[in-house]
Design an enzyme around this catalytic site. Structure first.
Site, PDB file in Angstrom:
ATOM      1  N   ASP A  77       0.835  -1.208   0.000  1.00 46.67           N
ATOM      2  CA  ASP A  77       0.000   0.000   0.000  1.00 46.67           C
ATOM      3  C   ASP A  77       0.866   1.253   0.000  1.00 46.67           C
ATOM      4  OD1 ASP A  77      -2.198  -1.627   0.316  1.00 46.67           O
ATOM      5  OD2 ASP A  77      -2.242  -1.388   2.496  1.00 46.67           O
TER       6      ASP A  77
HETATM    7  N1  URA Z   1      -1.272  -5.858   3.990  1.00 45.42           N
HETATM    8  C1  URA Z   1      -1.683  -4.581   4.038  1.00 45.42           C
HETATM    9  O1  URA Z   1      -2.676  -4.271   4.686  1.00 45.42           O
HETATM   10  N2  URA Z   1      -0.996  -3.658   3.353  1.00 45.42           N
HETATM   11  C2  URA Z   1       0.105  -3.943   2.629  1.00 45.42           C
HETATM   12  O2  URA Z   1       0.696  -3.050   2.013  1.00 45.42           O
HETATM   13  C3  URA Z   1       0.526  -5.275   2.586  1.00 45.42           C
HETATM   14  C4  URA Z   1      -0.183  -6.219   3.283  1.00 45.42           C
END
Ligand code: URA
Length: 243
Positions: free
Chosen positions: A102
């Site tokens: 993310d």
């Molecule tokens: N899980 C999440 O919530 N965000 C990420 O970036 C990777 C795994």
């Protein structure tokens, strides 16, 4: 020299099986001539086309990157935000991230121009362990962490068993650091897992991807994976173990 179906698969144009099918169907040309023979070997200088589209044959490269927070796991962004490939200005190959983190998540991300390798590592059938450290806005009780470890119901189904460990808890500030290892790769999975037990993830970092870690790198830095590491990642994805 490499087999024709491998060359097509490596360029990410099709799986190896699908490439074989395309060859048999007469959709593949080598140096302008249709080839239907499956085992044919081609040299780097041979021109390969699939359905009229030239197959790119650039050298395969593999990088381990420490993604900072506030960067998109993509090669371009229509809102002009920073993307991971901005950190690789001198790499001429067209690399892309293997899976994604993310925007607000930092940590280990692999980038490559090898489509087949990327498919192998991100396919749900192959289960690569990914370890995250999450900072939470509270201290979850043991039974709640156990629910995460056992698998918890999310809107897109129950999660597979996970490894979960409390690293530290600060009673005064009411926050905790939890390490969690999952092998699935659903959208915002770690954040949603903690939400499901009533906690907000304030910070999230991916510390490990299979046997790889971030040792020696600062946020925004990268290194090339060694040939041995690439081979081990393939073996791990294909067989589930390193032997
Ligand atoms: N899980 C999440 O919530 N965000 C990420 O970036 C990777 C795994």
């Amino acid at each position: 020299m490499e087999r024709l179906q491998k060359v097509i698969a490596q360029a990410g144009m099709a799986s190896r099986r699908k490439a074989e099918q395309l060859i048999s169907e007469g959709k593949v040309k080598v140096n302008g001539k249709v080839v239907t023979e499956l085992g044919m070997k081609v040299a780097a200088s041979d021109k390969v086309e699939v359905g009229g589209i030239p197959v790119e044959r650039e050298r395969k490269v593999y990088y381990l990157f420490y993604k900072p927070r506030g960067v998109i796991s993509a090669v371009s962004d229509d809102k002009n935000r920073k993307v991971v490939t901005d950190y690789f200005p001198f790499v001429e190959q067209r690399i892309f991230p293997v899976g994604r983190l993310d925007y607000d998540t930092s940590g280990l991300l692999v980038l490559t121009n090898d489509g087949e390798f990327s498919n192998l590592l991100t396919h749900p059938r192959y289960q690569i362990d990914k370890t995250y450290v999450a900072r939470l806005n509270g201290i979850p009780q043991r039974h709640l962490l156990k629910r995460l470890a056992d698998g918890i119901q999310l809107e897109d189904g129950k999660t597979a068993p996970a490894k979960v460990k409390e690293l530290s808890a600060d009673k005064r500030k009411q926050r905790a650091l939890i390490e969690i290892t999952i092998h699935e790769g659903r959208n915002r999975q770690v954040r949603r897992m903690f939400e499901a037990i009533g906690f907000e993830v304030q910070k999230l970092k991916r510390e490990r991807y299979a046997f790889l870690n971030l040792n020696g790198l600062n946020a925004g830095e990268f290194r090339e994976l060694t040939a041995h590491e690439v081979k081990q990642l393939r073996t791990l994805a294909e067989t589930g173990s390193l032997r």
